[in-house]
Design a protein around this motif. Structure first.
Motif, PDB file in Angstrom:
ATOM      1  N   THR A 155      35.741  36.378  44.560  1.00 31.38           N
ATOM      2  CA  THR A 155      34.460  36.421  43.869  1.00 31.38           C
ATOM      3  C   THR A 155      34.683  36.817  42.419  1.00 31.38           C
ATOM      4  O   THR A 155      35.641  37.535  42.101  1.00 31.38           O
ATOM      5  CB  THR A 155      33.511  37.437  44.542  1.00 31.38           C
ATOM      6  OG1 THR A 155      32.280  37.502  43.805  1.00 31.38           O
ATOM      7  CG2 THR A 155      34.140  38.822  44.599  1.00 31.38           C
ATOM      8  N   SER A 156      33.791  36.354  41.556  1.00 32.12           N
ATOM      9  CA  SER A 156      33.852  36.750  40.148  1.00 32.12           C
ATOM     10  C   SER A 156      33.030  38.018  39.894  1.00 32.12           C
ATOM     11  O   SER A 156      32.961  38.493  38.763  1.00 32.12           O
ATOM     12  CB  SER A 156      33.334  35.606  39.266  1.00 32.12           C
ATOM     13  OG  SER A 156      32.029  35.215  39.663  1.00 32.12           O
ATOM     14  N   GLN A 157      32.411  38.550  40.940  1.00 31.61           N
ATOM     15  CA  GLN A 157      31.670  39.807  40.796  1.00 31.61           C
ATOM     16  C   GLN A 157      32.635  40.919  40.374  1.00 31.61           C
ATOM     17  O   GLN A 157      33.766  40.996  40.869  1.00 31.61           O
ATOM     18  CB  GLN A 157      31.009  40.183  42.118  1.00 31.61           C
ATOM     19  CG  GLN A 157      29.890  39.275  42.563  1.00 31.61           C
ATOM     20  CD  GLN A 157      28.599  39.517  41.801  1.00 31.61           C
ATOM     21  OE1 GLN A 157      28.459  40.505  41.076  1.00 31.61           O
ATOM     22  NE2 GLN A 157      27.651  38.607  41.947  1.00 31.61           N
ATOM     23  N   PRO A 158      32.199  41.811  39.471  1.00 36.39           N
ATOM     24  CA  PRO A 158      33.069  42.913  39.011  1.00 36.39           C
ATOM     25  C   PRO A 158      33.150  44.019  40.055  1.00 36.39           C
ATOM     26  O   PRO A 158      32.712  45.150  39.821  1.00 36.39           O
ATOM     27  CB  PRO A 158      32.368  43.380  37.737  1.00 36.39           C
ATOM     28  CG  PRO A 158      30.920  43.102  37.981  1.00 36.39           C
ATOM     29  CD  PRO A 158      30.886  41.818  38.790  1.00 36.39           C
ATOM     30  N   ILE A 159      33.727  43.730  41.189  1.00 33.76           N
ATOM     31  CA  ILE A 159      33.660  44.657  42.327  1.00 33.76           C
ATOM     32  C   ILE A 159      34.371  45.980  42.056  1.00 33.76           C
ATOM     33  O   ILE A 159      34.020  47.002  42.648  1.00 33.76           O
ATOM     34  CB  ILE A 159      34.234  44.006  43.600  1.00 33.76           C
ATOM     35  CG1 ILE A 159      35.702  43.630  43.415  1.00 33.76           C
ATOM     36  CG2 ILE A 159      33.412  42.788  43.999  1.00 33.76           C
ATOM     37  CD1 ILE A 159      36.347  43.131  44.703  1.00 33.76           C
ATOM     38  N   LEU A 160      35.353  45.985  41.152  1.00 32.72           N
ATOM     39  CA  LEU A 160      36.061  47.233  40.871  1.00 32.72           C
ATOM     40  C   LEU A 160      35.252  48.175  40.004  1.00 32.72           C
ATOM     41  O   LEU A 160      35.623  49.349  39.837  1.00 32.72           O
ATOM     42  CB  LEU A 160      37.411  46.935  40.218  1.00 32.72           C
ATOM     43  CG  LEU A 160      38.368  46.079  41.046  1.00 32.72           C
ATOM     44  CD1 LEU A 160      39.697  45.916  40.328  1.00 32.72           C
ATOM     45  CD2 LEU A 160      38.596  46.693  42.419  1.00 32.72           C
ATOM     46  N   SER A 161      34.140  47.668  39.447  1.00 28.47           N
ATOM     47  CA  SER A 161      33.255  48.516  38.635  1.00 28.47           C
ATOM     48  C   SER A 161      32.069  49.050  39.440  1.00 28.47           C
ATOM     49  O   SER A 161      31.287  49.851  38.929  1.00 28.47           O
ATOM     50  CB  SER A 161      32.730  47.716  37.428  1.00 28.47           C
ATOM     51  OG  SER A 161      33.797  47.276  36.619  1.00 28.47           O
ATOM     52  N   PHE A 162      31.934  48.595  40.684  1.00 26.09           N
ATOM     53  CA  PHE A 162      30.813  49.049  41.507  1.00 26.09           C
ATOM     54  C   PHE A 162      31.051  50.494  41.975  1.00 26.09           C
ATOM     55  O   PHE A 162      32.207  50.900  42.179  1.00 26.09           O
ATOM     56  CB  PHE A 162      30.629  48.136  42.718  1.00 26.09           C
ATOM     57  CG  PHE A 162      30.149  46.750  42.382  1.00 26.09           C
ATOM     58  CD1 PHE A 162      29.588  46.470  41.145  1.00 26.09           C
ATOM     59  CD2 PHE A 162      30.239  45.722  43.299  1.00 26.09           C
ATOM     60  CE1 PHE A 162      29.136  45.190  40.822  1.00 26.09           C
ATOM     61  CE2 PHE A 162      29.795  44.451  43.006  1.00 26.09           C
ATOM     62  CZ  PHE A 162      29.240  44.184  41.763  1.00 26.09           C
ATOM     63  N   PRO A 163      29.970  51.273  42.134  1.00 22.85           N
ATOM     64  CA  PRO A 163      30.108  52.664  42.601  1.00 22.85           C
ATOM     65  C   PRO A 163      30.862  52.746  43.924  1.00 22.85           C
ATOM     66  O   PRO A 163      30.571  52.003  44.856  1.00 22.85           O
ATOM     67  CB  PRO A 163      28.645  53.114  42.764  1.00 22.85           C
ATOM     68  CG  PRO A 163      27.871  52.244  41.827  1.00 22.85           C
ATOM     69  CD  PRO A 163      28.560  50.917  41.848  1.00 22.85           C
ATOM     70  N   GLY A 164      31.850  53.630  43.986  1.00 23.33           N
ATOM     71  CA  GLY A 164      32.620  53.834  45.208  1.00 23.33           C
ATOM     72  C   GLY A 164      33.889  53.018  45.288  1.00 23.33           C
ATOM     73  O   GLY A 164      34.643  53.138  46.259  1.00 23.33           O
ATOM     74  N   ALA A 165      34.180  52.186  44.257  1.00 30.51           N
ATOM     75  CA  ALA A 165      35.339  51.291  44.325  1.00 30.51           C
ATOM     76  C   ALA A 165      36.649  52.060  44.450  1.00 30.51           C
ATOM     77  O   ALA A 165      37.548  51.660  45.192  1.00 30.51           O
ATOM     78  CB  ALA A 165      35.366  50.382  43.095  1.00 30.51           C
ATOM     79  N   SER A 166      36.771  53.162  43.713  1.00 32.59           N
ATOM     80  CA  SER A 166      38.038  53.908  43.732  1.00 32.59           C
ATOM     81  C   SER A 166      38.338  54.458  45.116  1.00 32.59           C
ATOM     82  O   SER A 166      39.500  54.517  45.536  1.00 32.59           O
ATOM     83  CB  SER A 166      37.992  55.043  42.709  1.00 32.59           C
ATOM     84  OG  SER A 166      36.918  55.920  42.988  1.00 32.59           O
ATOM     85  N   THR A 167      37.294  54.874  45.845  1.00 35.68           N
ATOM     86  CA  THR A 167      37.495  55.365  47.211  1.00 35.68           C
ATOM     87  C   THR A 167      37.668  54.217  48.197  1.00 35.68           C
ATOM     88  O   THR A 167      38.542  54.247  49.069  1.00 35.68           O
ATOM     89  CB  THR A 167      36.298  56.223  47.654  1.00 35.68           C
ATOM     90  OG1 THR A 167      36.150  57.315  46.746  1.00 35.68           O
ATOM     91  CG2 THR A 167      36.481  56.740  49.068  1.00 35.68           C
ATOM     92  N   CYS A 168      36.861  53.200  48.032  1.00 32.65           N
ATOM     93  CA  CYS A 168      36.852  52.064  48.957  1.00 32.65           C
ATOM     94  C   CYS A 168      38.205  51.371  49.020  1.00 32.65           C
ATOM     95  O   CYS A 168      38.692  51.010  50.094  1.00 32.65           O
ATOM     96  CB  CYS A 168      35.765  51.074  48.542  1.00 32.65           C
ATOM     97  SG  CYS A 168      35.602  49.644  49.630  1.00 32.65           S
TER      98      CYS A 168
END
Length: 486
Positions: A155-168
Motif C-alpha cells: 500500500t502507498s498509505q504512510p503506515i509507519l507514520s500511523f499511531p502505534g507503528a513503532s510498537t506494532c
C-alpha cells in the motif's frame, strides 16, 4: 465437574487449533471458555482462517466484525466522505477487541474488505474516496495490534507514520514488500523499527529505492529467508548482491525469480543454505545464465535440503553441488528451456550416490542415463515422487530406437521402492503397450497416487489411444488414482 485451571484450558485449546470446528464449539460452553478461545482463533486471522472462508457469507461475517471494531471517529470520517458501511455493524459495539489479538496484517484482507463495501475492484492509487477506508483499516490494525508477526506491505498509505507503528512493527518476523508502493524513506524507517526479520519477500524492483532496501537488509540480525518475486527488468545491482553476501551466515533459504538483476557472486557466501530456488526467464541472456552456472559450480552448500533450478541447463554444476552436501537433500527439481542438455546422467548419478533420503526428484535424461535410474531406485528407498522428462530432440527416433522407453519402464517395474507412488515420464520416448501394462501391474500393491506424461513440443504420437486405454483400465481398478497428460 472438576474445574480445570486456566493454563490447562489454554494448552488444550491451542492443541485444538488443528481441528477448528472443535474450537468453535468450545466458544459456546461458557463465558470463561469463550474468553480464552477468542484470542486463539483471532491470532491467526488472516494468515490461515481467511483462506478457508470460501463462501461469501462467511467472509462477509468476518469483514463486518472487523469493520465493527472501527472507532466512532473513523466511522464518522467515512460517513462524511460518502462511504456507507453495512448497517449491521452500527448496531452495537463488539464483545471483544478482536483486532488486538491479530498477529498478521495482510494487504489482501484490507483490499477484500474495501471491495465488499464498495462493490467494485479496489486498486491502490486509483481508489477515490475509498482511500479513506483503506487508511482507517490500517490505522485500526496498527493502533490495536501489539507486535504484529507478519506484514504484507502493498500500500502507498504512510503506515509507519500511523499511531502505534513503532510498537506494532517492532517484532516483525516476516515482511513482504511491493517496492513500487513504498518510498525510500519508508524503507529506511522500517529498517529502524524492525531488526529481527526471519523472512523478507521483495516484489518488483526499483533502482531508485535500492539504498533503502539495502538498509533494511543490513539492519536484520537473523535474516533466514530471502525471496525476490516478479522482478521487472532493470539494471544489475552489485550493491544488492553485496548486501546479501553480508548475511551469508544467517540466510538458509533463497528464492530468486530473476537472474538479471542480482549478480550471483553472493552465492559463495551462503554457507548455511538449506533451500535454493532460482528461476531464469526465457529472455535472460546467455552470459547471465553462464555466470550463474559458474558460481553454482564453485559454491558449497553442505546443509542443502532442497534444490530447484528453472531455466538453467546446469546438470554438471548441480551434480557438483549435490556431491558437496552432507546427504540431507530431500528434493531436487530441474527444469530447462533448452532442447539439448549435457551431463544429465551426472546429476542422477550424484543423487543416487549422495542422497539416500531424497523424496522428490524431477529432472531430464537421455536413454543412455537409464542405468543411472536403476542405481537411483536401489539407493534411494524414500523416494515418493519421480519425474523423468525427455528432451525434444528425441522425438524423431529411427526404427532401431522404437520403444526405447520400454527400458525405462522395465527398470521402474523391477526396482521401484514401495514409497514411490508418484511418477511422471516423458512422451519423447516410445513405449510399447505391453511395457505399460507390465509397469502398472507392478504397482498394484503400492498404488500410484499420481501418474503423468509430459509432452515436449508436438510429440503426442508416441502416446496412442491404446496407451490411454491401458491407463483408464488401471484407473478403474484403482491402481492409478490420478492421471495427468500435459
Amino acid at each position: 465437574m472438576i474445574r480445570l485451571n486456566v493454563d490447562c484450558l489454554v494448552f488444550i485449546f491451542n492443541e485444538l487449533q488443528i481441528k477448528e470446528t472443535y474450537l468453535h464449539s468450545c466458544l459456546l460452553v461458557n463465558k470463561e471458555w469463550c474468553r480464552l478461545v477468542v484470542p486463539i482463533l483471532w491470532k491467526n486471522y488472516p494468515q490461515k482462517n481467511n483462506d478457508k472462508l470460501k463462501e461469501n457469507k462467511s467472509k462477509e461475517k468476518l469483514f463486518n466484525i472487523i469493520l465493527s471494531c472501527l472507532s466512532s471517529t473513523s466511522k464518522q470520517l467515512l460517513f462524511d466522505n460518502g462511504i456507507k458501511l453495512p448497517s449491521t455493524i452500527l448496531l452495537k459495539p463488539p464483545s471483544f477487541n478482536y483486532i488486538s489479538y491479530c498477529k498478521f496484517l495482510k494487504s489482501k484482507l484490507i483490499k477484500e474488505i474495501i471491495e465488499m463495501v464498495s462493490g467494485e475492484t479496489f486498486i491502490t492509487g486509483r481508489c477515490g474516496k475509498y482511500k479513506y477506508l483503506e487508511q482507517e483499516l490500517y490505522k485500526l490494525y496498527i493502533s490495536q495490534c501489539n507486535n504484529i508477526k507478519e506484514l504484507s506491505w502493498r500500500t502507498s498509505q504512510p503506515i509507519l507514520s500511523f499511531p502505534g507503528a513503532s510498537t506494532c512493527f517492532s517484532q516483525l518476523h516476516g515482511l513482504s514488500i511491493e517496492i513500487d508502493k513504498v518510498d525510500n524513506d519508508s524503507l529506511y524507517k522500517m529498517a529502524q523499527l524492525c531488526k529481527d526479520l526471519n523472512v523478507l519477500i521483495i516484489h518488483d524492483y526499483s533502482q531508485e529505492k535500492i539504498s533503502g532496501l539495502i538498509s533494511l537488509i543490513d539492519a536484520q540480525r537473523k535474516l533466514k529467508s530471502v525471496s525476490f518475486e516478479h522482478i521487472k527488468k532493470g539494471p544489475t545491482c552489485k550493491e544488492l548482491s553485496e548486501a546479501l553476501a553480508r548475511k551469508g551466515n544467517t540466510i538458509n533459504k533463497l528464492n530468486l525469480r530473476s537472474v538479471r538483476i542480482i549478480p550471483p557472486s553472493f552465492l559463495t557466501s551462503l554457507t548455511n543454505l538449506k533451500k535454493i530456488t532460482i528461476y531464469s526467464d526465457y529472455d535472460s541472456d546467455e552470459d547471465t545464465k553462464e555466470e550463474f552456472q559458474n558460481y553454482l559450480a564453485i559454491s558449497e552448500f553442505p546443509e542443502l535440503q532442497i534444490l530447484c533450478l528453472n531455466g538453467l541447463s546446469c546438470f554438471k554444476e548441480s551434480a557438483t553441488l549435490v556431491e558437496k552436501t552432507k546427504g540431507n537433500i530431500s528434493q531436487v527439481n530441474i527444469y530447462t528451456f533448452d532442447n539439448v542438455a549435457e551431463n544429465t546422467g551426472l546429476l542422477i548419478k550424484a543423487i543416487a550416490n549422495n542422497c539416500p533420503n531424497i523424496e522428490q526428484l524431477s529432472t531430464y535424461l537421455v536413454p543412455e542415463d537409464f542405468d543411472y535410474v536403476k542405481s537411483l531406485l536401489l539407493n534411494c528407498k524414500n523416494l515418493i515422487y519421480l519425474g523423468l522428462n525427455s528432451l525434444d530432440y528425441f522425438m524423431d527416433m529411427n526404427d532401431e530406437n522404437d520403444n526405447i522407453g520400454d527400458n525405462l519402464l522395465d527398470i521402474l517395474t523391477k526396482f521401484s521402492p514401495k514409497s514411490l507412488t508418484k511418477i511422471v515420464i516423458g512422451a519423447g520416448w516410445k513405449y510399447s503397450v505391453d511395457a505399460f501394462e507390465r509397469f502398472f501391474e507392478s504397482c498394484r500393491e503400492r498404488k500410484l497416487y499420481f501418474f503423468g506424461i509430459t509432452h515436449n513440443g508436438d510429440n503426442f504420437e508416441n502416446i496412442t489411444y491404446k496407451h490411454l486405454n491401458i491407463i483408464r483400465k488401471y484407473m478403474d481398478e484403482k491402481v492409478i488414482i490420478e492421471f495427468f497428460d500435459y
